[in-house]
Design a protein around this motif. Structure first.
Motif, PDB file in Angstrom:
ATOM      1  N   TYR A 232      -4.228 -50.911  46.828  1.00 19.33           N
ATOM      2  CA  TYR A 232      -3.015 -51.304  47.314  1.00 19.33           C
ATOM      3  C   TYR A 232      -2.008 -51.840  46.305  1.00 19.33           C
ATOM      4  CZ  TYR A 232      -5.192 -51.574  51.703  1.00 19.33           C
ATOM      5  OH  TYR A 232      -6.286 -51.254  52.926  1.00 19.33           O
ATOM      6  N   GLN A 233      -2.230 -52.424  45.304  1.00 20.67           N
ATOM      7  CA  GLN A 233      -1.459 -52.802  44.244  1.00 20.67           C
ATOM      8  C   GLN A 233      -1.064 -51.723  43.414  1.00 20.67           C
ATOM      9  OE1 GLN A 233      -3.776 -55.816  42.230  1.00 20.67           O
ATOM     10  NE2 GLN A 233      -3.996 -57.255  44.100  1.00 20.67           N
ATOM     11  N   LEU A 234      -2.078 -50.860  43.183  1.00 17.91           N
ATOM     12  CA  LEU A 234      -1.716 -49.665  42.268  1.00 17.91           C
ATOM     13  C   LEU A 234      -0.726 -48.793  42.988  1.00 17.91           C
ATOM     14  CD1 LEU A 234      -4.987 -48.803  40.674  1.00 17.91           C
ATOM     15  CD2 LEU A 234      -2.956 -49.906  39.409  1.00 17.91           C
ATOM     16  N   VAL A 235      -0.954 -48.707  44.116  1.00 21.04           N
ATOM     17  CA  VAL A 235       0.051 -47.719  45.145  1.00 21.04           C
ATOM     18  C   VAL A 235       1.486 -48.249  45.022  1.00 21.04           C
ATOM     19  CG1 VAL A 235       0.724 -46.849  47.299  1.00 21.04           C
ATOM     20  CG2 VAL A 235      -1.676 -46.676  46.458  1.00 21.04           C
ATOM     21  N   GLN A 236       1.554 -49.597  45.221  1.00 21.46           N
ATOM     22  CA  GLN A 236       2.814 -50.267  45.099  1.00 21.46           C
ATOM     23  C   GLN A 236       3.631 -50.164  43.801  1.00 21.46           C
ATOM     24  OE1 GLN A 236       4.368 -51.221  47.598  1.00 21.46           O
ATOM     25  NE2 GLN A 236       3.069 -51.098  49.215  1.00 21.46           N
ATOM     26  N   LYS A 237       2.868 -49.985  42.875  1.00 19.05           N
ATOM     27  CA  LYS A 237       3.172 -49.791  41.273  1.00 19.05           C
ATOM     28  C   LYS A 237       3.790 -48.438  41.247  1.00 19.05           C
ATOM     29  CE  LYS A 237       0.842 -53.541  39.287  1.00 19.05           C
ATOM     30  NZ  LYS A 237      -0.409 -54.391  38.280  1.00 19.05           N
ATOM     31  N   THR A 238       3.095 -47.467  41.709  1.00 19.35           N
ATOM     32  CA  THR A 238       3.740 -46.233  41.784  1.00 19.35           C
ATOM     33  C   THR A 238       4.968 -45.806  42.193  1.00 19.35           C
ATOM     34  OG1 THR A 238       2.867 -45.410  43.653  1.00 19.35           O
ATOM     35  CG2 THR A 238       1.265 -45.495  41.765  1.00 19.35           C
ATOM     36  N   LEU A 239       5.359 -46.747  43.183  1.00 16.37           N
ATOM     37  CA  LEU A 239       6.663 -46.555  43.729  1.00 16.37           C
ATOM     38  C   LEU A 239       7.789 -47.214  42.972  1.00 16.37           C
ATOM     39  CD1 LEU A 239       5.964 -47.965  47.410  1.00 16.37           C
ATOM     40  CD2 LEU A 239       5.599 -45.567  46.420  1.00 16.37           C
TER      41      LEU A 239
END
Length: 537
Positions: free
Chosen positions: A156-163
């Motif tokens: 989840y943390q990584l996905v949020q950072k891709t945004l």
């Protein structure tokens, strides 16, 4: 559908007349304001669908109110009203962004009805679009990715950072872990391109399903007559994804020749159709997915190294289901409830206590996809409302071997499909780039700390007739070889050091194989060799 209408006019008598006319239909909700300031103050609270606005008013005036309304609600239809029937006033209102114009006393009430009916259709369409957007965001948002285990929290943390920016993302993981679901979540939560109201399309290319000779046309498109069978112009996936996201599924299956052309397209952000001469520019986010170890393919020469660095700018490793703890129960319950909701005749179906334990103990080599199929099948098979372990049809002779074992990388002593974590370090999972000095990559499913390692077996005294001096120590069935009877209580840190040293020695200095035997990633192995000052020369 109720249409919320604002009437803004300092002429109280005309405002009352207008509101009376507009309030006749039962689906109208009319609010009257006598100044632009009052209407602006109520904008957020009442959220109108349509505004009738007088041009000549004290205070900020009609044209200034129009400008401010457009700032806060750019799609809001606004009809200007004025006692001045001159063309100049009407033109000024329309140039200012008004949707329509009505002159008081000149068939205004007749025209009012026509304007309202026409704009109600526009309001209905806008609401439907807004609802669809909300449904899409919910369907493909992070809410669809179920799990609260530490491994999923990292995802989840990584996905949020891709945004935060338009990075090229690579999603790695075993088959069935939900790579496309994560890709869709990234796409539908991304910020639209500058100047665009919404993000563009989500275009999928299954690199394993398209014949090699047609892949170039699929990617870049072709012109009519460019080859046999090209009866019309074909728009390629890069053009289709302009302003949106291009999802390259199973990117490890790409032919080497096409890899070079894909690399150039990603570098220049432009393509040329097969048989064409002109270049076509595009701008889209590129997300790739693979269940292969692309780093290993780079070493073997089957995947271009320069393309690897271009695609794997931001890697996200999805953990296999066997490493997600109690997430398996959350998913199982979710699949059960969703299936029962769609098929009410199975209302009351539930997992028994024994079935829950079976679900937890099973290794799930097919990951989330296998779990979903198993639960839905069990609902149909079960003769009672309570689903028994036998209804799950997992384990036994028909079970699939764990992923790492199928890929030939399972540690010695694997126990088949049953037993969670039996696949060891999951070395078959694609590697993620780790910014460390060591030239290694962390396995997608490998433990990243000693807290993630399985417990070491309890040491027992070495039996008589042990290996002669100078021979490599052998592992006993229930302990760590090399421990004398007076070494039964050994500090944990010393046990770790001995385990690392022994694995490294038995594998004759091969870091990758030693790490696999210990169930850790290569980067972790390098770090521990340095920590314990174990010579690697």
């Amino acid at each position: 559908m109720t249409t919320r209408i604002f009437v803004v006019d300092d002429d109280k008598h005309y405002a009352r007349l207008l509101s009376y006319r507009l309030d006749k239909p039962k689906d109208h909700e009319v609010s009257v304001f006598h100044s632009g300031e009052d209407a602006l103050d109520a904008l957020d609270r009442l959220k109108p669908d349509l505004v009738f606005l007088d041009i000549m008013m004290p205070g900020i005036g009609g044209m200034e109110t129009l400008r401010r309304l457009q700032l806060f609600a750019p799609d809001l239809p606004i009809v200007m009203i004025s006692a001045q029937g001159t063309a100049e006033v009407a033109v000024e209102a329309m140039k200012g962004g008004a949707t329509d114009y009505i002159t008081k006393g000149q068939d205004d009430l007749v025209k009012l009805d026509m304007v309202v009916e026409r704009l109600k259709g526009r309001v209905k369409l806008a609401r439907e679009v807004e609802q669809l957007r909300a449904e899409v965001a919910q369907k493909y948002g992070m809410e669809e990715i179920v799990g609260d285990s530490p491994a999923m929290e990292r995802v989840y943390q990584l996905v949020q950072k891709t945004l935060r920016g338009n990075l090229t993302v690579a999603i790695e993981g075993e088959s069935g872990t939900g790579k496309e679901l994560v890709a869709r979540a990234i796409h539908f939560n991304s910020t639209p391109p500058p100047g665009e109201p919404e993000v563009g399309p989500f275009v999928v290319v299954n690199c394993a399903a398209i014949p090699k000779e047609l892949m170039e046309s699929e990617f870049f498109g072709h012109e009519k007559g460019s080859f046999t069978g090209a009866h019309a112009r074909h728009i390629g996936k890069f053009e289709q994804a302009d302003g949106g996201t291009l999802f390259l599924d199973e990117v490890g299956e790409l032919d080497l020749g096409l890899q070079a052309k894909l690399l150039r397209a990603l570098q220049t952000r432009e393509v040329t159709r097969v048989g064409g001469t002109g270049t076509i520019k595009f701008e889209c986010r590129v997300i790739s997915a693979t269940n292969k170890s692309v780093l290993q393919m780079v070493r073997e020469g089957t995947f271009r190294e320069d393309l690897y660095y271009r695609l794997f700018q931001f890697p996200i490793a999805l953990p296999p289901l066997r490493e997600r703890g109690n997430d398996v129960l959350l998913l199982a319950q979710g699949f059960l409830e969703a299936y029962v909701a769609a098929h009410p005749q199975f209302k009351g179906r539930r997992l028994s206590g024994d079935a829950v334990r079976t679900v937890l103990d099973y290794a799930w080599p097919g990951n989330v996809r296998e779990l979903k199929s198993t639960i839905e099948r069990a609902i149909l098979i079960a003769d009672d409302d309570e689903i028994a372990p036998a209804d799950l049809l997992i384990g036994g002779p028909q079970a699939i071997r764990p992923w790492a074992e199928r890929m030939g990388t399972a540690p010695h002593g694997g126990d088949g499909a049953s037993g969670r974590g039996s696949s060891g370090d999951g070395a078959a999972s694609p590697a993620s780039v780790v910014p460390e000095a060591a030239p290694a990559a962390t396995s997608a499913s490998a433990p990243q700390s000693w807290d993630d390692l399985p417990p070491l077996p309890v040491a027992t005294p070495a039996p008589s007739g042990s290996a002669p001096s100078g021979a490599a120590p052998e592992a006993s069935g229930d302990g760590i070889a090399g421990l004398a009877p007076d070494d039964l209580i050994v500090p944990l840190e010393e046990l770790k050091r001995r385990a690392v040293e022994r694995a490294y020695t038995l594998q004759e200095g091969n870091v990758e194989r030693a790490a696999a035997d210990l169930g850790i990633g290569r980067a972790t192995m390098y770090r521990l060799l340095k920590k314990y000052d174990i010579s690697t020369e």
